[in-house]
Write a protein that holds these residues in place. Structure first.
Motif, short mmCIF file in Angstrom:
data_model
loop_
_atom_site.label_atom_id
_atom_site.label_comp_id
_atom_site.label_asym_id
_atom_site.label_seq_id
_atom_site.Cartn_x
_atom_site.Cartn_y
_atom_site.Cartn_z
N PRO A 33 91.62 -74.30 4.71
CA PRO A 33 91.11 -75.75 5.42
C PRO A 33 89.67 -75.86 5.48
O PRO A 33 89.03 -75.18 6.01
CB PRO A 33 91.70 -75.42 6.72
N GLU A 34 89.18 -76.93 4.86
CA GLU A 34 88.07 -77.36 4.87
C GLU A 34 87.42 -77.45 6.43
O GLU A 34 86.26 -77.00 6.57
CB GLU A 34 87.98 -78.78 4.25
N ILE A 35 88.38 -77.93 7.20
CA ILE A 35 87.81 -78.24 8.77
C ILE A 35 87.25 -76.70 9.12
O ILE A 35 86.59 -76.66 10.20
CB ILE A 35 88.96 -78.81 9.55
N SER A 36 88.08 -75.61 8.59
CA SER A 36 87.43 -74.27 9.32
C SER A 36 86.28 -73.58 8.50
O SER A 36 85.81 -72.56 8.95
CB SER A 36 88.80 -73.28 9.22
N PHE A 37 85.86 -74.37 7.41
CA PHE A 37 84.92 -73.89 6.71
C PHE A 37 83.43 -73.76 7.52
O PHE A 37 82.48 -72.89 7.52
CB PHE A 37 84.43 -74.84 5.35
N HIS A 38 83.30 -74.76 8.53
CA HIS A 38 82.02 -74.99 9.33
C HIS A 38 82.01 -73.53 10.09
O HIS A 38 80.85 -73.25 10.47
CB HIS A 38 82.24 -76.16 10.09
N LYS A 39 83.42 -72.97 10.57
CA LYS A 39 83.08 -71.62 11.18
C LYS A 39 82.37 -70.70 10.53
O LYS A 39 81.71 -69.74 11.29
CB LYS A 39 84.40 -71.28 11.67
N ILE A 40 82.55 -70.79 9.29
CA ILE A 40 81.98 -69.44 8.39
C ILE A 40 80.25 -69.59 8.70
O ILE A 40 79.60 -68.81 8.70
CB ILE A 40 82.33 -69.25 6.99
N ILE A 41 79.92 -70.80 8.55
CA ILE A 41 78.61 -71.10 8.79
C ILE A 41 78.20 -70.96 10.01
O ILE A 41 76.84 -70.40 10.35
CB ILE A 41 78.27 -72.57 8.07
N ARG B 287 90.90 -82.58 5.53
CA ARG B 287 91.26 -82.95 6.86
C ARG B 287 92.36 -84.09 6.59
O ARG B 287 93.38 -84.33 7.02
CB ARG B 287 90.15 -83.53 7.72
N LYS B 288 91.88 -84.96 5.48
CA LYS B 288 92.98 -86.08 5.07
C LYS B 288 94.36 -85.36 4.89
O LYS B 288 95.12 -86.09 5.14
CB LYS B 288 92.30 -87.04 4.07
N GLU B 289 94.17 -84.32 3.96
CA GLU B 289 95.34 -83.83 3.45
C GLU B 289 96.35 -83.25 4.28
O GLU B 289 97.35 -83.03 4.44
CB GLU B 289 95.09 -82.63 2.11
N MET B 290 95.63 -82.74 5.62
CA MET B 290 96.17 -82.08 6.41
C MET B 290 96.60 -82.78 7.74
O MET B 290 97.42 -82.59 8.61
CB MET B 290 95.32 -80.90 7.15
N LEU B 291 96.20 -84.11 7.71
CA LEU B 291 96.39 -85.04 8.95
C LEU B 291 97.76 -85.29 9.34
O LEU B 291 98.20 -85.30 10.58
CB LEU B 291 95.62 -86.42 8.49
N GLU B 292 98.83 -85.20 8.18
CA GLU B 292 100.07 -85.68 8.47
C GLU B 292 100.78 -84.25 9.36
O GLU B 292 101.71 -84.45 10.08
CB GLU B 292 100.89 -85.78 7.37
N GLN B 293 100.14 -83.22 9.19
CA GLN B 293 100.89 -82.01 9.92
C GLN B 293 100.03 -81.23 11.05
O GLN B 293 100.29 -80.60 11.68
CB GLN B 293 100.72 -80.80 8.83
N LYS B 294 98.75 -82.14 11.26
CA LYS B 294 98.03 -81.72 12.42
C LYS B 294 98.52 -81.56 13.59
O LYS B 294 98.47 -80.51 14.37
CB LYS B 294 96.75 -82.69 12.57
#
Length: 113
Positions: free
Chosen positions: A9-17, A50-57
């Motif tokens: 998930p792209e949204i979780s990539f920021h945690k790596i940083i 995030r857009k691809e995951m929006l429906e399942q969020k």
């Protein structure tokens, strides 16, 4: 070379940083080595936007609300992939939900073509 497709998930990539300094210290590697490894790793992983995951969020947040809410992006990512969405993790919290299939590292050989 496994023949498997891996997603993150792209949204979780920021945690790596965000936790880069912590990981550098624990792994005892230089920042350059860390960035090279990260680039190599993510050259084999497709990011789910995030857009691809929006429906399942909302569903994912509901599934994880009493378990570990911070893990909802991984559930949303897996749900957005349909039947192909499987989570590979050693995190025991994922096993507490019963919607998305979870596999451990030891189970990976069953999926390699």
């Amino acid at each position: 070379n496994s023949g498997l497709d891996f997603y993150f998930p792209e949204i979780s990539f920021h945690k790596i940083i965000k936790y880069k300094s912590y990981m550098l210290e624990k792994a005892q590697v230089t920042e350059d080595d860390f960035l090279l490894l990260l680039a190599k790793l993510f050259s084999h992983i497709k990011l789910i936007s995030r857009k691809e995951m929006l429906e399942q969020k909302i569903r994912a947040k509901e599934l994880m609300k009493n378990i570990d809410e911070e893990d909802y992006p991984f559930i949303a990512a897996a749900l957005s992939l349909g039947k192909e969405g499987i989570i590979w993790s050693e995190d025991k919290d994922f096993a507490k939900q019963r919607v998305v299939k979870i596999i451990k590292t030891a189970d990976l050989n069953k999926f390699v073509s």
